[in-house]
Motif scaffolding. Structure first.
Motif, PDB file in Angstrom:
ATOM      1  N   ASN A  65     -12.821   6.829 -10.986  1.00 54.81           N
ATOM      2  CA  ASN A  65     -13.259   6.855 -12.388  1.00 54.81           C
ATOM      3  C   ASN A  65     -12.754   5.630 -13.143  1.00 54.81           C
ATOM      4  O   ASN A  65     -13.484   5.036 -13.941  1.00 54.81           O
ATOM      5  N   LEU A  66     -11.514   5.247 -12.884  1.00 54.65           N
ATOM      6  CA  LEU A  66     -10.943   4.071 -13.536  1.00 54.65           C
ATOM      7  C   LEU A  66     -11.660   2.796 -13.095  1.00 54.65           C
ATOM      8  O   LEU A  66     -11.964   1.931 -13.922  1.00 54.65           O
ATOM      9  N   ASP A  67     -11.952   2.705 -11.802  1.00 56.15           N
ATOM     10  CA  ASP A  67     -12.702   1.546 -11.296  1.00 56.15           C
ATOM     11  C   ASP A  67     -14.073   1.457 -11.965  1.00 56.15           C
ATOM     12  O   ASP A  67     -14.517   0.372 -12.358  1.00 56.15           O
ATOM     13  N   ASN A  68     -14.758   2.587 -12.082  1.00 57.93           N
ATOM     14  CA  ASN A  68     -16.080   2.596 -12.713  1.00 57.93           C
ATOM     15  C   ASN A  68     -15.989   2.193 -14.184  1.00 57.93           C
ATOM     16  O   ASN A  68     -16.857   1.485 -14.692  1.00 57.93           O
ATOM     17  N   THR A  69     -14.925   2.614 -14.860  1.00 58.05           N
ATOM     18  CA  THR A  69     -14.737   2.235 -16.257  1.00 58.05           C
ATOM     19  C   THR A  69     -14.484   0.742 -16.375  1.00 58.05           C
ATOM     20  O   THR A  69     -15.027   0.077 -17.268  1.00 58.05           O
ATOM     21  N   LEU A  70     -13.684   0.180 -15.477  1.00 59.30           N
ATOM     22  CA  LEU A  70     -13.457  -1.268 -15.470  1.00 59.30           C
ATOM     23  C   LEU A  70     -14.772  -2.020 -15.284  1.00 59.30           C
ATOM     24  O   LEU A  70     -15.020  -3.032 -15.946  1.00 59.30           O
ATOM     25  N   ARG A  71     -15.612  -1.520 -14.388  1.00 62.66           N
ATOM     26  CA  ARG A  71     -16.897  -2.175 -14.118  1.00 62.66           C
ATOM     27  C   ARG A  71     -17.852  -2.077 -15.306  1.00 62.66           C
ATOM     28  O   ARG A  71     -18.744  -2.905 -15.452  1.00 62.66           O
ATOM     29  N   LEU A  72     -17.683  -1.054 -16.141  1.00 64.28           N
ATOM     30  CA  LEU A  72     -18.504  -0.963 -17.359  1.00 64.28           C
ATOM     31  C   LEU A  72     -18.224  -2.138 -18.285  1.00 64.28           C
ATOM     32  O   LEU A  72     -19.130  -2.679 -18.914  1.00 64.28           O
ATOM     33  N   PHE A  73     -16.939  -2.509 -18.373  1.00 64.64           N
ATOM     34  CA  PHE A  73     -16.551  -3.602 -19.257  1.00 64.64           C
ATOM     35  C   PHE A  73     -16.777  -4.976 -18.623  1.00 64.64           C
ATOM     36  O   PHE A  73     -17.029  -5.947 -19.328  1.00 64.64           O
ATOM     37  N   ASP A  74     -16.650  -5.045 -17.295  1.00 68.77           N
ATOM     38  CA  ASP A  74     -16.867  -6.310 -16.594  1.00 68.77           C
ATOM     39  C   ASP A  74     -17.477  -6.003 -15.225  1.00 68.77           C
ATOM     40  O   ASP A  74     -16.747  -5.743 -14.251  1.00 68.77           O
ATOM     41  N   PRO A  75     -18.816  -6.030 -15.128  1.00 63.69           N
ATOM     42  CA  PRO A  75     -19.484  -5.656 -13.882  1.00 63.69           C
ATOM     43  C   PRO A  75     -19.105  -6.523 -12.683  1.00 63.69           C
ATOM     44  O   PRO A  75     -19.219  -6.086 -11.534  1.00 63.69           O
TER      45      PRO A  75
END
Length: 145
Positions: A37-47
């Motif tokens: 979930n944290l990885d996916n959230t990071l990717r939301l801000f910087d794909p």
């Protein structure tokens, strides 16, 4: 044939251990899900962010940790064996030697001196040890009569 009490105790111990393992697996599953979930959230801000490049930070407990009450027990043991009252620093130095820690590490010695002082002040309040002013800033400790 084995004693039924032994079998019962071993079965109970095995059940407890199996339960601990199940709990650990469930906790691990939850941590993996939280990480995803944290990885996916990071990717939301910087794909384009490479989350795999983030190195895990290993938890290493400090080598000077002790279990609850262990510090006090060691300090009291050192004082019982002493022929005369000891300074907090002397007790800390002996503690480092007994626990096979680096007695030349001045930072560790200062930390342990503080921890010894805290442990002994608590025991002074309980009437187990007594203290008197020693040379300079040092306090001398001994087992209360």
């Amino acid at each position: 044939m084995a004693d039924p009490h032994v079998i019962t105790a071993l079965v109970k111990k095995r059940a407890l251990l199996a339960g601990d393992i199940e709990n650990a697996h469930e906790r691990l599953r939850q941590m993996v899900q939280d990480l995803e979930n944290l990885d996916n959230t990071l990717r939301l801000f910087d794909p384009d962010y490479q989350v795999e490049a983030i190195k895990p930070k290993a938890f290493r407990p400090p080598k000077d940790w002790s279990n609850r009450g262990e510090m006090t027990r060691i300090c009291l043991s050192i004082l019982r064996q002493a022929a005369e009252p000891l300074t907090t620093r002397d007790i800390a130095l002996q503690l480092l030697i007994e626990r096979a820690l680096d007695k030349n590490d001045q930072r560790l010695l200062r930390l342990m001196t503080k921890r010894v002082g805290v442990a002994l002040r608590g025991q002074r309040t309980n009437g187990v040890v007594r203290s008197e002013q020693g040379p300079g800033q040092y306090v001398l400790w001994e087992i209360a009569p």
